[in-house]
Design a protein around this motif. Structure first.
Motif, PDB file in Angstrom:
ATOM      1  N   ALA A   1       0.843  -1.204   0.000  1.00 31.01           N
ATOM      2  CA  ALA A   1       0.000   0.000   0.000  1.00 31.01           C
ATOM      3  C   ALA A   1       0.873   1.248   0.000  1.00 31.01           C
ATOM      4  CB  ALA A   1      -0.921  -0.016   1.220  1.00 31.01           C
ATOM      5  N   ALA A   2       1.960   1.220   0.813  1.00 29.78           N
ATOM      6  CA  ALA A   2       2.832   2.398   0.879  1.00 29.78           C
ATOM      7  C   ALA A   2       3.501   2.663  -0.465  1.00 29.78           C
ATOM      8  CB  ALA A   2       3.887   2.184   1.964  1.00 29.78           C
ATOM      9  N   VAL A   3       4.010   1.589  -1.098  1.00 31.51           N
ATOM     10  CA  VAL A   3       4.712   1.776  -2.371  1.00 31.51           C
ATOM     11  C   VAL A   3       3.736   2.218  -3.461  1.00 31.51           C
ATOM     12  CG1 VAL A   3       6.016   0.577  -4.156  1.00 31.51           C
ATOM     13  CG2 VAL A   3       6.577   0.211  -1.785  1.00 31.51           C
ATOM     14  N   MET A   4       2.518   1.650  -3.442  1.00 28.69           N
ATOM     15  CA  MET A   4       1.546   2.053  -4.468  1.00 28.69           C
ATOM     16  C   MET A   4       1.093   3.491  -4.267  1.00 28.69           C
ATOM     17  SD  MET A   4      -0.889  -1.202  -4.881  1.00 28.69           S
ATOM     18  CE  MET A   4      -0.276  -2.793  -5.298  1.00 28.69           C
TER      19      MET A   4
ATOM     20  N   LEU B   1      -5.343   4.026   7.026  1.00 32.19           N
ATOM     21  CA  LEU B   1      -5.750   2.614   7.106  1.00 32.19           C
ATOM     22  C   LEU B   1      -4.542   1.716   7.376  1.00 32.19           C
ATOM     23  CD1 LEU B   1      -8.296   2.656   4.194  1.00 32.19           C
ATOM     24  CD2 LEU B   1      -8.808   2.258   6.576  1.00 32.19           C
ATOM     25  N   MET B   2      -3.395   2.085   6.755  1.00 34.50           N
ATOM     26  CA  MET B   2      -2.160   1.327   7.034  1.00 34.50           C
ATOM     27  C   MET B   2      -1.814   1.396   8.509  1.00 34.50           C
ATOM     28  SD  MET B   2       0.688   2.146   4.250  1.00 34.50           S
ATOM     29  CE  MET B   2       0.159   3.501   3.313  1.00 34.50           C
ATOM     30  N   ALA B   3      -1.960   2.604   9.080  1.00 34.85           N
ATOM     31  CA  ALA B   3      -1.657   2.783  10.505  1.00 34.85           C
ATOM     32  C   ALA B   3      -2.543   1.873  11.350  1.00 34.85           C
ATOM     33  CB  ALA B   3      -1.858   4.244  10.883  1.00 34.85           C
ATOM     34  N   LEU B   4      -3.829   1.806  10.989  1.00 33.12           N
ATOM     35  CA  LEU B   4      -4.738   0.929  11.742  1.00 33.12           C
ATOM     36  C   LEU B   4      -4.313  -0.529  11.628  1.00 33.12           C
ATOM     37  CD1 LEU B   4      -8.310   2.342  11.083  1.00 33.12           C
ATOM     38  CD2 LEU B   4      -7.181   2.011  13.259  1.00 33.12           C
ATOM     39  N   ALA B   5      -3.946  -0.931  10.392  1.00 33.37           N
ATOM     40  CA  ALA B   5      -3.535  -2.330  10.183  1.00 33.37           C
ATOM     41  C   ALA B   5      -2.298  -2.647  11.007  1.00 33.37           C
ATOM     42  CB  ALA B   5      -3.276  -2.572   8.701  1.00 33.37           C
ATOM     43  N   LEU B   6      -1.328  -1.714  11.021  1.00 35.15           N
ATOM     44  CA  LEU B   6      -0.101  -1.965  11.789  1.00 35.15           C
ATOM     45  C   LEU B   6      -0.390  -2.032  13.286  1.00 35.15           C
ATOM     46  CD1 LEU B   6       2.541   0.284  10.006  1.00 35.15           C
ATOM     47  CD2 LEU B   6       2.360  -2.174   9.961  1.00 35.15           C
ATOM     48  N   LEU B   7      -1.280  -1.159  13.755  1.00 36.69           N
ATOM     49  CA  LEU B   7      -1.603  -1.176  15.191  1.00 36.69           C
ATOM     50  C   LEU B   7      -2.293  -2.469  15.586  1.00 36.69           C
ATOM     51  CD1 LEU B   7      -2.859   2.353  16.195  1.00 36.69           C
ATOM     52  CD2 LEU B   7      -0.875   1.134  17.003  1.00 36.69           C
ATOM     53  N   LEU B   8      -3.094  -3.024  14.667  1.00 36.89           N
ATOM     54  CA  LEU B   8      -3.779  -4.275  14.993  1.00 36.89           C
ATOM     55  C   LEU B   8      -2.827  -5.463  14.941  1.00 36.89           C
ATOM     56  CD1 LEU B   8      -7.110  -3.705  13.120  1.00 36.89           C
ATOM     57  CD2 LEU B   8      -6.893  -4.276  15.518  1.00 36.89           C
TER      58      LEU B   8
ATOM     59  N   ARG C   1      -7.561 -14.062  16.215  1.00 38.47           N
ATOM     60  CA  ARG C   1      -8.237 -14.275  14.939  1.00 38.47           C
ATOM     61  C   ARG C   1      -8.921 -12.988  14.476  1.00 38.47           C
ATOM     62  NH1 ARG C   1     -12.784 -18.780  14.293  1.00 38.47           N
ATOM     63  NH2 ARG C   1     -11.922 -19.267  16.317  1.00 38.47           N
ATOM     64  N   GLY C   2      -9.634 -12.352  15.407  1.00 35.78           N
ATOM     65  CA  GLY C   2     -10.320 -11.114  15.070  1.00 35.78           C
ATOM     66  C   GLY C   2      -9.343 -10.039  14.655  1.00 35.78           C
ATOM     67  N   ARG C   3      -8.219  -9.938  15.373  1.00 35.72           N
ATOM     68  CA  ARG C   3      -7.235  -8.912  15.034  1.00 35.72           C
ATOM     69  C   ARG C   3      -6.631  -9.164  13.671  1.00 35.72           C
ATOM     70  NH1 ARG C   3      -3.357  -8.976  19.874  1.00 35.72           N
ATOM     71  NH2 ARG C   3      -2.034  -7.756  18.522  1.00 35.72           N
ATOM     72  N   LEU C   4      -6.342 -10.439  13.376  1.00 40.61           N
ATOM     73  CA  LEU C   4      -5.741 -10.756  12.071  1.00 40.61           C
ATOM     74  C   LEU C   4      -6.693 -10.370  10.937  1.00 40.61           C
ATOM     75  CD1 LEU C   4      -3.614 -12.110  10.275  1.00 40.61           C
ATOM     76  CD2 LEU C   4      -4.824 -14.238  10.569  1.00 40.61           C
ATOM     77  N   VAL C   5      -7.965 -10.759  11.091  1.00 41.10           N
ATOM     78  CA  VAL C   5      -8.927 -10.463  10.025  1.00 41.10           C
ATOM     79  C   VAL C   5      -9.066  -8.958   9.841  1.00 41.10           C
ATOM     80  CG1 VAL C   5     -11.349 -10.662   9.379  1.00 41.10           C
ATOM     81  CG2 VAL C   5     -10.158 -12.631  10.318  1.00 41.10           C
ATOM     82  N   LEU C   6      -9.182  -8.226  10.964  1.00 38.61           N
ATOM     83  CA  LEU C   6      -9.328  -6.777  10.871  1.00 38.61           C
ATOM     84  C   LEU C   6      -8.088  -6.135  10.252  1.00 38.61           C
ATOM     85  CD1 LEU C   6     -11.051  -5.759  14.206  1.00 38.61           C
ATOM     86  CD2 LEU C   6     -11.943  -5.563  11.915  1.00 38.61           C
ATOM     87  N   ALA C   7      -6.900  -6.616  10.645  1.00 44.60           N
ATOM     88  CA  ALA C   7      -5.669  -6.030  10.113  1.00 44.60           C
ATOM     89  C   ALA C   7      -5.553  -6.275   8.616  1.00 44.60           C
ATOM     90  CB  ALA C   7      -4.462  -6.617  10.837  1.00 44.60           C
ATOM     91  N   LEU C   8      -5.874  -7.512   8.192  1.00 43.09           N
ATOM     92  CA  LEU C   8      -5.824  -7.808   6.754  1.00 43.09           C
ATOM     93  C   LEU C   8      -6.831  -6.941   6.003  1.00 43.09           C
ATOM     94  CD1 LEU C   8      -5.451 -11.673   6.663  1.00 43.09           C
ATOM     95  CD2 LEU C   8      -3.828 -10.014   5.817  1.00 43.09           C
ATOM     96  N   LEU C   9      -7.998  -6.755   6.620  1.00 44.13           N
ATOM     97  CA  LEU C   9      -9.037  -5.942   5.989  1.00 44.13           C
ATOM     98  C   LEU C   9      -8.566  -4.504   5.812  1.00 44.13           C
ATOM     99  CD1 LEU C   9     -12.030  -6.190   5.128  1.00 44.13           C
ATOM    100  CD2 LEU C   9     -12.609  -5.270   7.353  1.00 44.13           C
ATOM    101  N   PHE C  10      -7.983  -3.927   6.857  1.00 41.08           N
ATOM    102  CA  PHE C  10      -7.541  -2.535   6.767  1.00 41.08           C
ATOM    103  C   PHE C  10      -6.401  -2.389   5.766  1.00 41.08           C
ATOM    104  CE2 PHE C  10      -9.479  -1.871  11.078  1.00 41.08           C
ATOM    105  CZ  PHE C  10     -10.447  -1.007  10.617  1.00 41.08           C
ATOM    106  N   ALA C  11      -5.475  -3.369   5.751  1.00 41.60           N
ATOM    107  CA  ALA C  11      -4.352  -3.282   4.814  1.00 41.60           C
ATOM    108  C   ALA C  11      -4.858  -3.373   3.379  1.00 41.60           C
ATOM    109  CB  ALA C  11      -3.351  -4.390   5.103  1.00 41.60           C
ATOM    110  N   THR C  12      -5.855  -4.229   3.139  1.00 40.94           N
ATOM    111  CA  THR C  12      -6.408  -4.332   1.785  1.00 40.94           C
ATOM    112  C   THR C  12      -7.176  -3.064   1.430  1.00 40.94           C
ATOM    113  OG1 THR C  12      -6.692  -6.654   2.307  1.00 40.94           O
ATOM    114  CG2 THR C  12      -7.677  -5.899   0.271  1.00 40.94           C
ATOM    115  N   LEU C  13      -7.913  -2.543   2.412  1.00 40.30           N
ATOM    116  CA  LEU C  13      -8.659  -1.307   2.161  1.00 40.30           C
ATOM    117  C   LEU C  13      -7.723  -0.161   1.815  1.00 40.30           C
ATOM    118  CD1 LEU C  13     -11.527  -1.137   4.800  1.00 40.30           C
ATOM    119  CD2 LEU C  13     -11.723  -1.150   2.331  1.00 40.30           C
ATOM    120  N   ALA C  14      -6.505  -0.183   2.418  1.00 39.39           N
ATOM    121  CA  ALA C  14      -5.542   0.881   2.130  1.00 39.39           C
ATOM    122  C   ALA C  14      -5.202   0.913   0.647  1.00 39.39           C
ATOM    123  CB  ALA C  14      -4.278   0.671   2.960  1.00 39.39           C
TER     124      ALA C  14
END
Lengths: 589, 315
Positions: free
Chosen positions: B153-156, B184-191, B291-304
């Motif tokens: 996400a950062a490179v794109m 959104l990246m920040a949220l993913a990293l925090l999760l 499990r919840g954190r992983l799913v949320l983090a993947l979701l935020f990283a993809t949303l980014a």
């Protein structure tokens, strides 16, 4: 090549020479390969076009990295079997037919060492033969079909398979033969998909190789995660890195097809760091595990433990070697993973979100592979080195004499130097990189390796492994200085807190062996969603159907191969007769 | 034109100030988080300085160790956490060593700093500490899937994977969707990164049951520094405008902009801590851990990444 041939003879006939002669031969082969690598790639020895038998004996630039790696493995292990010499001879030749014969001949030898699954020998031989036959012509359709048999042969040689299990039936503990198989498989993939085709293989197939490599890497790491003894964990780790290497080969193929030489060069540099950095670290781990097995008996993860206190030097060596295999900074594995991620980001993408989604999936898969590698390595360390001994045999282990650990230490030193100063190894293999990237004539300055830095192919950044080590050393010095300035007191040793349980009875001097974290505890979190009985039963049923179907196909295949080999002469005569009749019929029309 | 000696001395001094501030604030941040969760969750209030008191009292004591490696592993973990903190900009960009600060490298160093204490917990062979460490290892490795996605996400978004270049680019006025993507990246990293889940404090206490003295102090400080590094990195990505920039044509930030940048960093950290407390109490309290954190983090990283393309296609 002559030195390697003598080594092969020595391997086939062990009484041919004294044992030290094998090491001397490997040393000579390494020196010769290094000398050839130091020559400029355009010199007469490297790039000339000799004719006749001399052409067959020529070691070209693309062979040199693999020959060097196998020579180091032979020198370090002193193995006298025919596998290493056969592998070195195979990767040393640049002739497709000789390569095909060597690779097909190597498969049964690798099978005898347990490095290749039983069913894959026939498939691998068929793949090598078909791929070589396809390379003999220049029709466009051949390049469309070629990657399939080449991928099959490469994965057979590397011991990769889609079986997630790692029991005694599925593979042997890692040995030097596994490394030899990895080198030959990689060389075969690079040669057949990048070097030998007259025109570049399509970019679509590059993506296919990336996906196949990722799936194989995930399966290999899953095997490492579930393996029951240390050797099989290392074999699984090596399989995981083999899959990652195929991902890198797929990127090289894409770079060649889309005429992006810097992408192909960056991915190939990752491949070379994998062979040099990770390969040497795995070699050190294999040699250290052999010493440990000598001292502690069986290396089953449920039988050993606590070797950190009993064999501190060998344990430290194993921990450092496994750190080099994991993808955590500043190890060689991290440098490879960093280059892989940056190469994936440098890939040309289709417009829009749909073009980015496959890339994101592959990136998440690469991250998962890195995580599984860490998990397998930590599990191995926790069960083998940390904790308490689980059996009297393990409790009696002692460190070997310091001289016996010198060889793994040298391999580890080599791996560290390859990573910290990547420019040296990349300079030695520069000819191979330029050949793989398709750079001819004057080489642009961006394609020359930097001594200390690894540049991202897409220009997304630069990695300085030596800089990270210097930063860690600075932080370590800061912590030491703070500890001294703060006048802190060293801790005193005390027995571990056993939850208030009474001391172990005299007939159980090691404590209750199941009362510490064992190999099974490391995978608990990863079985998400598999715990529901109906779902798991359905999954098992599908797996069973697939396994039975695969078994039937492999039995049919073996029967077919056996029948063909029994009636080979008759079939050749029949084919000649049919060909002659067709020719006559064609002429008569 | 300043001479290079002045630049090196001033840069090193700024780096030292950055490190001292990070180390000083790290236990306060975790103490504040624990106190906030306790207070908002209806429990008894805890002093924010409790973490600092614990670390100092542990460092002064004559500690015990149940295994040989436990003597050096806490120091190694602390060194790795300090190295990661050196690479994460808190109030100024362009400090010495900024060329090494890559998003993937920092994430790798922080994962390594979190992994080393787990090895220390496994060494004595105790059952509860070993089980806690084994569970934490498995939870940590699945989070590895998130970091390459955030780098993508950062490179794109900006074309850079290095943190300094990334933040400099994010400050430019034409980064419309890039800023949303960075949040959104920040949220993913925090999760995915720090150990702020529901049972993490209890598991950390179980892992350190055999450890006392300076080793315990180093381990606690390393945990706090890791959390501080993750929060600072997420804050930088979410609001890069508060960072002091290099002067035009110079190699150092302007002296006048530094106090404001430090205040901005403290404000960012405070806001993120408050967000974590609210998330822990309101949202994460019911989600089952990793499990919840992983799913949320993947979701935020993809949303980014999705946000970047949504903006392009909308235009």
């Amino acid at each position: 090549m002559l030195v390697l041939s003598v080594l092969l003879l020595d391997g086939l006939m062990p009484r041919f020479a004294v044992p030290q002669a094998a090491r001397a031969g490997w040393g000579l082969a390494l020196v010769l390969a290094l000398a050839m690598a130091c020559l400029p790639p355009g010199s007469a020895l490297m790039a000339g076009s000799p004719v006749g038998p001399v052409a067959l004996l020529r070691v070209d630039a693309l062979s040199l990295p693999f020959v060097m790696m196998l020579s180091v493995a032979g020198l370090a292990s002193g193995a006298r079997g025919p596998v290493l010499a056969g592998a070195a001879l195979t990767v040393g030749t640049g002739n497709p037919v000789l390569f095909c014969i060597g690779a097909a001949g190597l498969l049964p030898l690798l099978r005898a060492e347990g490095a290749v699954p039983r069913g894959m020998v026939a498939w691998g031989s068929a793949g090598v033969a078909v791929a070589t036959a396809l390379l003999s012509g220049s029709g466009g359709w051949r390049l469309i079909v070629l990657p399939l048999p080449a991928l099959l042969a490469a994965s057979a040689l590397m011991g990769l398979s889609l079986r997630p299990l790692s029991g005694a039936r599925h593979g042997a503990p890692a040995g030097v033969a596994h490394l030899a198989g990895l080198a030959v498989g990689l060389c075969l993939a690079v040669r057949m998909l990048v070097d030998w085709p007259v025109e570049p293989v399509g970019a679509m197939w590059g993506g296919g190789v990336v996906v196949a490599g990722l799936v194989l890497a995930l399966t290999g790491c899953w095997r490492a995660r579930g393996a029951r003894d240390a050797g099989r964990v290392v074999a699984g780790l090596l399989n995981g890195w083999g899959g990652m290497a195929l991902v890198l080969v797929g990127l090289v193929v894409t770079g060649r097809a889309d005429d992006l030489p810097l992408l192909a060069l960056g991915a190939f540099r990752g491949l070379m760091l994998l062979v040099g950095g990770v390969g040497l670290a795995v070699l050190a781990a294999i040699l250290t595990l052999a010493q440990m097995a000598e001292a502690a008996g069986s290396l089953g993860l449920a039988r050993v433990g606590g070797l950190a206190a009993l064999m501190p030097k060998a344990s430290a060596m194993l921990a450092l070697a496994l750190a080099g295999v994991c993808a955590l900074p500043p190890s060689g594995g991290f440098a490879v993973a960093w280059l892989l991620v940056q190469s994936l980001l440098a890939l040309p993408r289709a417009e829009g979100l749909a073009g980015a989604m496959p890339l994101l999936a592959v990136l998440a898969g690469v991250g998962l592979v890195c995580g599984l590698l860490i998990l397998a390595a930590v599990r191995l360390l926790a069960c083998l080195v940390l904790g308490r001994p689980r059996t009297p045999r393990a409790a009696g282990a002692t460190d070997p004499a310091s001289g016996r650990l010198a060889v793994p230490a040298a391999c580890l030193g080599g791996a560290v130097s390859v990573v910290l100063v990547p420019g040296v190894w990349l300079w030695l293999t520069r000819g191979a990189g330029w050949a793989a990237a398709g750079l001819k004539g004057p080489i642009p300055s961006g394609a020359r390796p930097d001594w200390l830095a690894l540049a991202a192919p897409g220009g997304g950044g630069v990695l300085y492994p030596a800089g990270i080590v210097a930063l860690l050393a600075l932080a370590g010095a800061l912590v030491l200085a703070l500890s001294r300035l703060g006048n802190t007191v060293p801790s005193r040793p005390a027995p571990a807190w056993m939850e208030g349980a009474p001391p172990s009875p005299p007939w159980m001097p090691f404590g209750e062996p199941v009362a510490q974290a064992g190999p099974a505890q490391f995978a608990g979190v990863l079985a998400w969603g598999m715990g529901r009985r109906a779902v798991s039963r359905r999954i098992r049923r599908v797996v069973r159907w697939g396994r039975d179907g695969g078994r039937r196909v492999s039995v049919l295949m073996e029967v077919g191969v056996a029948w063909v080999s029994r009636h080979a002469m008759g079939l050749v005569l029949l084919w000649l007769a049919v060909a002659a009749l067709l020719r006559i019929w064609g002429h008569s029309r | 034109m300043m001479s290079w000696v002045v630049i090196v001395v001033a840069g090193s001094a700024l780096l030292a100030v950055h490190l001292v501030l990070m180390v000083a604030c790290a236990p306060l941040v975790r103490g504040g988080l624990v106190a906030g969760v306790a207070r908002v969750g209806g429990g008894e209030g805890l002093p924010v300085l409790a973490r600092w008191r614990l670390i100092l009292s542990c460092a002064r004591r004559h500690g015990v160790r149940a295994a040989g490696g436990v003597e050096i592993v806490p120091a190694m973990a602390l060194a790795v956490a300090l190295a990661a903190c050196l690479l994460v900009p808190s109030f100024a960009l362009g400090l010495p060593g900024a060329g090494l600060s890559d998003l993937l490298t920092v994430a790798g160093l922080l994962v390594l700093a979190r992994l080393l204490p787990l090895l220390a917990a496994l060494e004595p062979g105790g059952a509860r500490a070993g089980l806690a460490a084994a569970g934490d290892t498995a939870a940590l490795v699945v989070m590895q899937a998130v970091f390459p996605l955030t780098v993508a996400a950062a490179v794109m978004a900006t074309g850079h994977g290095g943190i300094d270049a990334l933040l400099t680019r994010l400050r430019e006025p034409d980064m419309g969707s890039g800023r949303v993507s960075a949040m959104l990246m920040a949220l993913a990293l925090l999760l995915a990164g720090p150990d702020i889940g529901p049972g993490d404090e209890a598991r950390a206490a179980e892992r350190m049951v055999d450890l006392g003295g300076r080793g315990r102090a180093a381990m606690e400080l390393a945990r706090d520094l890791m959390l501080m590094a993750w929060i600072t990195l997420a804050g930088d990505l979410a609001w890069p405008g508060g960072l002091a920039m290099l002067q035009e044509g110079g190699l150092l930030p302007a002296a006048m902009s530094l106090p404001g940048a430090i205040v901005a960093w403290l404000v960012r950290t405070g806001v993120i801590c408050a967000g974590i407390v609210v998330a822990r109490v309101v949202v994460m309290g019911s989600v089952r851990g990793t499990r919840g954190r992983l799913v949320l983090a993947l979701l935020f990283a993809t949303l980014a990444v999705v946000v970047l393309f949504a903006d392009q296609e909308g235009v």
